[in-house]
Structures are given as C-alpha cells and as structure tokens.
Design an enzyme around this catalytic site. Structure first.
Site, PDB file in Angstrom:
ATOM      1  N   HIS A  18       0.827  -1.205   0.000  1.00  0.00           N
ATOM      2  CA  HIS A  18       0.000   0.000   0.000  1.00  0.00           C
ATOM      3  C   HIS A  18       0.870   1.266   0.000  1.00  0.00           C
ATOM      4  CE1 HIS A  18      -3.714   2.286   1.013  1.00  0.00           C
ATOM      5  NE2 HIS A  18      -2.858   3.087   1.609  1.00  0.00           N
ATOM      6  N   GLU A  19       1.795   1.318   0.940  1.00  0.00           N
ATOM      7  CA  GLU A  19       2.637   2.518   1.049  1.00  0.00           C
ATOM      8  C   GLU A  19       3.593   2.636  -0.135  1.00  0.00           C
ATOM      9  OE1 GLU A  19       1.752   4.643   3.083  1.00  0.00           O
ATOM     10  OE2 GLU A  19       0.477   3.379   4.333  1.00  0.00           O
ATOM     11  N   HIS A  22       1.959   4.711  -2.865  1.00  0.00           N
ATOM     12  CA  HIS A  22       2.105   6.150  -2.628  1.00  0.00           C
ATOM     13  C   HIS A  22       3.532   6.612  -2.926  1.00  0.00           C
ATOM     14  CE1 HIS A  22      -1.833   6.246  -0.900  1.00  0.00           C
ATOM     15  NE2 HIS A  22      -1.513   5.642   0.227  1.00  0.00           N
TER      16      HIS A  22
END
Length: 354
Positions: A18-19, A22
């Site tokens: 997920h990170e 980003h």
C-alpha cells in the site's frame, strides 16, 4: 504464536504494498518523501537513504509515507516548493493518493493468479449424505454415489453441481450417478429452500437434499487460464466487498460479523496451517478489503483525501480548511468507533467460543 507470526507477515506485506504505491508515484511526480514507515508510533529502527528515512514503527496496524509539503500548516522553504506535494497539480495528487489502495487491488489480482497456477483444492461430486425425505432420497440416490451429470450436462466438481441445481427451476430433472461400475439415472423434482445469503438477503432456491462427501482434488491451470480465473475471482471479491459494506449500512448484515485484529490473527493461523495456497488466498482477500476500505470517501482515509481533491478539481479551488478539519474529526470518530466495535466482536467471540 504461530498465528500471530503469520498475521504480522500478511499485514506487513499488505501495508508495504500500500505505502509503496504512494511512494513510487510520489517519486515519479517529483515529490520529496521524508519518511516511509511500516507501522505507527515510536520508531523501533530506522535508516536514512538519500532524502528518505525508512522506518519500522511500534504499532503494526498501518503505515505511512510522509511527503514534503503534505498536510495543513506545514512550513516549507522556497527550495522545497518544487518537491512539495501540495504544490503539485490536483490530478497528480489524486494519482499519488489513489496509488496505495490500487496497489492493494493489483496485488490481490496477482495473488489470485498465482493461486490458480499453483493449484486450488476442489470438492468432487461424491455424495456424503442424503437427507431423509428429500427429493434425492426419495428418488434412490445413496451415500457414496458419484454424480456425473444433471439433465445430461456433465459435472465433476461439487461447486458446479450445486450451481446447476440452485440456478435451475422447480421442475423435473434427471441426475446421473455412478455407483460402483454402474451408471444410473434418477428422476426427481427439487424442492424450494429459503435461506439468507452472504449479503443477508433472503433467497429461495431449489435443493434436492444431498451433502458433499468432502473428497477433494487439486485443479491446476495454465497461465492463461489462471489469468482468466484470477480476473474473475478478483472482480467477484471486490464486488462482494462493496456490496457487503452497503448491506452493513442497511443492517441487512449484522454488525457482529465485523472482525478485528484478533480475528485476523486467528484466521491467518488457520489458513497457514491449511497450506500455502489457502494462506495466499487469505492474503489476497485481505488485500482487496484494505484497498476497498481505503477508497471509501471517509476523511483521514485515502478515499477522504480523494474526495477533497475531486471537489477541488470540480470547483477550481481547495476545500476550505475548516470544512476539512470538521470532516476529519467526523472521520476519526467513525474510524475509532469501527475499531472499538471490531475489538468488541473479537472479544465476544472468544468469550462465547464462536
């Protein structure tokens, strides 16, 4: 302890993915990244490479990417303005924020494909139990029979057989079975049964009154077949997740079905014990849930930020600071309430033994 280990592995991988979404798009658009952390709270260990400090933090239920110029009232120098998140176009900010949950959905898609390539267990059509007084019993089907066709349509997996029956009509049908070396045909009329499905909806479908013996085989698929089936499975899970959220809001699905970290730990251990394929499928399911939940338009989640940026894109200016603050406070209350409910449900399951 084994269950905790596998839960940490599953959540750690999903948080990292997920990170990473980003992080990669922030870098691609020239945004400076100050911190990349797995976990929240106090730093356990960290190492700085270039401009970014990579951290492992104390609380593993999440993570964050801290970008230059991100958030309200953040002071930046003129030199930092060129790498500031807030100074990028609204479309680029939307892409950076959306990349996290989208990476989770893509990772789930990849895992489903891998699962089908490795091989998935499938239940055969061998009958384990015939319910007395039901159509199958009245027709003469016995435990141990192997169902091979329904109305002449071949079936060799219980899921396919059950689908044919449930999607059929309350009308005469012929079921073909193999008993020993003998092929036998039985005529019967299914009877209606009313139950609740996974979404809490009341549904009526035909049944004949047989239960699978639980005999399993492993189905392997070619890469092309795995891509096709992985695509279908991923889409089905995403759709079911969205529908489940709607049904929860409508109270069609009870709130006590919501699970938290304790439930995740328990299921992670169970799936790991059942085998690698089961564990990978469980991680894929978690990844879909993480992606979908983060896309919800709830302030403090990625979806809440996306909602603000989309409004900004439409009206041509950022949403007012006071409005954002109020929305974030409401979002925080909702999120904390959900976490409390999830923990309460987990503890209640332990106490009641469910």
């Amino acid at each position: 302890m084994t269950s905790i280990f596998f839960a940490i592995i599953a959540l750690g991988v999903l948080i990292f993915i997920h990170e990473l979404g980003h992080f990669l798009f922030a870098k691609a658009f020239g945004v400076g990244v100050e911190k990349f952390s797995l976990g929240f709270g106090p730093k356990i260990v960290g190492k700085k490479y270039g401009e970014t400090e990579y951290l492992l933090s104390a609380f593993p239920l999440g993570g964050y990417v801290k970008m230059v110029g991100e958030g309200d009232d953040v002071e930046i120098t003129e030199e930092q303005r060129t790498v500031s998140f807030s100074d990028k176009s609204v479309l680029r900010r939307i892409i950076i924020v959306a990349a996290g949950p989208i990476f989770n959905l893509l990772f789930a898609y990849f895992l489903f494909i891998v699962v089908f390539m490795i091989g998935v267990p499938a239940v055969t059509t061998k009958v384990g139990e015939v319910v007395p007084g039901k159509p199958a019993a009245q027709a003469g089907i016995l435990p141990g029979d192997l169902i091979t066709a329904v109305n002449g349509k071949p079936v060799d997996r219980w899921e396919d057989f059950a689908t044919v029956i449930s999607k059929g009509k309350i009308a005469p049908m012929q079921v073909t079975v193999v008993r020993g070396a003998t092929v036998m045909n039985y005529n019967m009329v299914p009877e209606p049964r009313t139950t609740k499905n996974l979404l809490g909806e009341t549904v009526t479908s035909p049944v004949i009154g047989v239960v699978a013996a639980g005999e399993t085989v492993t189905d392997h698929f070619t890469p092309l077949e795995a891509i096709k089936r992985g695509s279908e499975q991923c889409w089905n899970v995403i759709s079911l997740t969205f529908l489940s959220l709607v049904r929860l809001v409508e109270r069609a699905i009870p709130l006590d079905t919501i699970g938290g970290p304790i439930m995740i730990v328990k299921i992670a251990g169970q799936q790991a014990a059942a085998g690698g394929v089961n564990f990978l499928a469980f991680v894929a399911l978690l990844s879909v849930n993480l992606g979908v939940l983060n896309l919800l338009p709830v302030p403090i989640l990625d979806g809440g930020h996306l909602a603000f940026y989309i409004i900004e894109l439409i009206i041509g200016r950022p949403v007012g600071k006071r409005a954002r603050e109020i929305a974030q406070q409401v979002g925080l209350v909702l999120l904390v309430s959900l976490m409390i409910l999830a923990f309460y449900n987990d503890i209640a399951r332990i106490v009641t033994g469910k």
